[in-house]
Design an enzyme around this catalytic site. Structure first.
Site, short mmCIF file in Angstrom:
data_model
loop_
_atom_site.label_atom_id
_atom_site.label_comp_id
_atom_site.label_asym_id
_atom_site.label_seq_id
_atom_site.Cartn_x
_atom_site.Cartn_y
_atom_site.Cartn_z
N SER A 189 -9.79 -0.97 7.16
CA SER A 189 -9.29 -0.71 5.81
C SER A 189 -8.60 -1.88 5.14
O SER A 189 -8.29 -1.81 3.95
CB SER A 189 -8.33 0.49 5.83
OG SER A 189 -9.04 1.68 6.06
N SER A 244 -9.77 1.54 3.00
CA SER A 244 -8.96 2.38 2.13
C SER A 244 -7.91 1.59 1.33
O SER A 244 -7.36 2.11 0.37
CB SER A 244 -8.24 3.44 2.96
OG SER A 244 -7.30 2.83 3.87
N LYS A 253 0.85 -1.19 0.00
CA LYS A 253 0.00 0.00 0.00
C LYS A 253 0.89 1.24 0.00
O LYS A 253 1.94 1.25 0.66
CB LYS A 253 -0.90 -0.03 1.25
CG LYS A 253 -1.97 1.06 1.31
CD LYS A 253 -2.85 0.84 2.54
CE LYS A 253 -3.94 1.88 2.69
NZ LYS A 253 -4.80 1.64 3.86
#
Length: 483
Positions: free
Chosen positions: A176, A152, A77
């Site tokens: 997330s 997210s 990420k």
């Protein structure tokens, strides 16, 4: 096909020298070239570094060395610092920023032989539930490109679900990792707070943030967690505990395991077909010998409002460092204060500015006791209720998301509805509990996720139980409808 194999299967074939690390990498890069232009999972793909790492891993394998995942591709990420490659948090305020060091999890992944293929998209600074808040691109769900993959960590989830890499790292502040895993039909695991170092994870809410792992199986998520977890003296909140162990992950049994079903998480807020899917899954667990107890955790009704006071308060402090001087670009203004105001006002996105304002207000003199202090009291109450529940049950079961994947843009004008999607995931972050989402079926041809939450630092027990649940629900995982 190499890209359809699990990380564990790939690692076994690499060790047996049936396939080389470069061949495995090339297969996944071809998959990225083919599908990422339509899905938008990656912000940055570093082919040169990936080939260099793959060749280094192959040399280790040729020497009969290496770990359980040597030569297996991984994606990170883009809020995890990577030395020598961009780390933007999907924000214009960090556009072009290249960190001078690796996050501990990136460093450990490389030292365990995982080959990084690139950085994945996210909601700006990990603030969002749909992966629509990125400053650079929208990420699309491989099950239906018109739908959100969840957020997210949507980019990491899509990269794994679309077989662009077998495992990926994300961060989970309020769900997330687990939310996008559920909406994309894969496994997402958030370890106990402190089991994985946050050093080099760009902070959103420091008491809630936790690096987590994605895989298409529980075993893969556990193997990836084992590679990156363990005590880190560079993180003052790191638990002095060994890495999360994947040993014995396949030895779990459902017979006699006590599952608790909080009635507040199976309320009418959960879509009927999602609830039916969860109830069918629970019936299957009972047939395998599991014990199920329905219980009440009243304070979970306060979870979302508590989270959305504490997280923005911590974000307002953490994001103060982005002032246009030390990191990223600057938008010129009148003097230092003017520079800072124009840089932040121009380069932060709407959702980030909204949360900074909410957090600053909650921490301001005259309002601290009324908002932030009360939120911390509600958090303590919730933790006490969960700890009491774990005296009677081994694992709590809930939907991960009350809905299946929703259409992109559908909730853009209803931010409250978007935030309420976190109702089943935020309690694990508020209490630091290990929690995992795995596929349990389909509603309207879209994946449904089942969330398991266990006591703090009982991660290995949770993973064993999750693997047993995965075996009991063989219909849970399917490939997305893409070539």
């Amino acid at each position: 096909m190499l890209t359809q194999a699990s990380a564990a299967e790939l690692a076994a074939r690499l060790k047996a020298r049936e396939v080389s690390a470069v061949e495995v990498l090339e297969a996944h890069l071809e998959r990225i070239d083919r599908h990422d232009p339509d899905l938008g999972a990656f912000l940055y793909v570093d082919r040169e570094a990936a080939y260099r790492d793959a060749r280094r891993c192959q040399e280790a394998l040729d020497r009969r060395e290496g770990g359980p995942l040597t030569g297996v591709p991984v994606a990170h990420k883009d809020n995890l610092s990577t030395a020598g490659s961009p780390t933007t948090c999907a924000s214009r305020i960090l556009e072009g920023f290249v960190p001078p060091y690796d996050a501990t999890v990136v460093e450990r992944a490389r030292s365990h032989g995982l080959v990084s293929v690139g950085k994945t998209n996210l909601d700006e600074f990990a603030m969002g539930t749909s992966c629509e808040n990125s400053a650079f691109q929208v990420t699309r769900n491989p099950w239906d490109p018109d739908c959100s993959p969840g957020g997210s960590s949507g980019g990491s989830a899509v990269a794994v679900a679309a077989e662009m890499c077998p495992v990926a790292l994300g961060s989970d502040t309020g769900g997330s990792v687990r939310m996008p895993a559920a909406l994309c039909g894969i496994v997402g695991y958030k370890p106990s707070y402190g089991r994985v170092s946050r050093y080099g994870l760009i902070a959103f809410a420091s008491s809630l943030d936790q690096v987590g792992t994605f895989g298409r199986t529980v075993e893969d998520a556990a193997l990836a967690a084992e590679a990156v977890s363990g005590h880190d003296p560079r993180d003052s909140t790191s638990a002095i505990l060994p890495p999360v162990s994947s040993q014995g992950v396949k030895s779990g049994t459902l017979k006699g395991t006590r599952f608790g079903l909080p009635e507040e998480m199976f309320s009418e807020a959960v879509e009927p077909d999602v609830r039916e899917c969860l109830e069918r899954a629970v019936e299957s667990l009972v047939k395998e010998g599991a014990e199920v107890k329905r219980l009440s955790l009243p304070s979970t009704s306060l979870g979302v409002s508590t989270y959305y006071l504490i997280a923005p308060a911590e974000a307002s402090s953490n994001l103060a460092r982005f002032d246009g001087v030390r990191f990223g670009p600057t938008v010129g203004g009148d003097g230092h204060a003017g520079n800072s105001a124009r840089t932040r006002g121009t380069l932060f996105g709407h959702e980030v500015k909204l949360r900074i304002m909410v957090g600053t207000y909650a921490l301001s003199a005259g309002y601290y006791d009324a908002y932030y202090l009360k939120a911390q009291q509600a958090r303590a109450l919730m933790v006490a209720e969960f700890d009491q529940a774990f005296q009677d049950v081994d694992v709590l079961v809930s939907p991960t998301s009350p809905t299946v994947a929703f259409r992109l843009g559908a909730l853009r004008d209803d931010p409250l509805a978007l935030k309420l999607l976190d109702r089943c995931t935020v309690p694990a972050n508020l209490g630091g509990y290990p929690s995992l989402s795995l596929p349990c079926g389909f509603a309207r041809n879209l994946p449904v996720g089942l969330c398991l939450t266990g006591p703090v630092n009982r991660d290995e027990d949770l993973l064993r139980t999750a693997h047993a649940v995965e075996r009991a629900l063989p219909w849970g995982y399917r490939r997305p409808p893409m070539p």
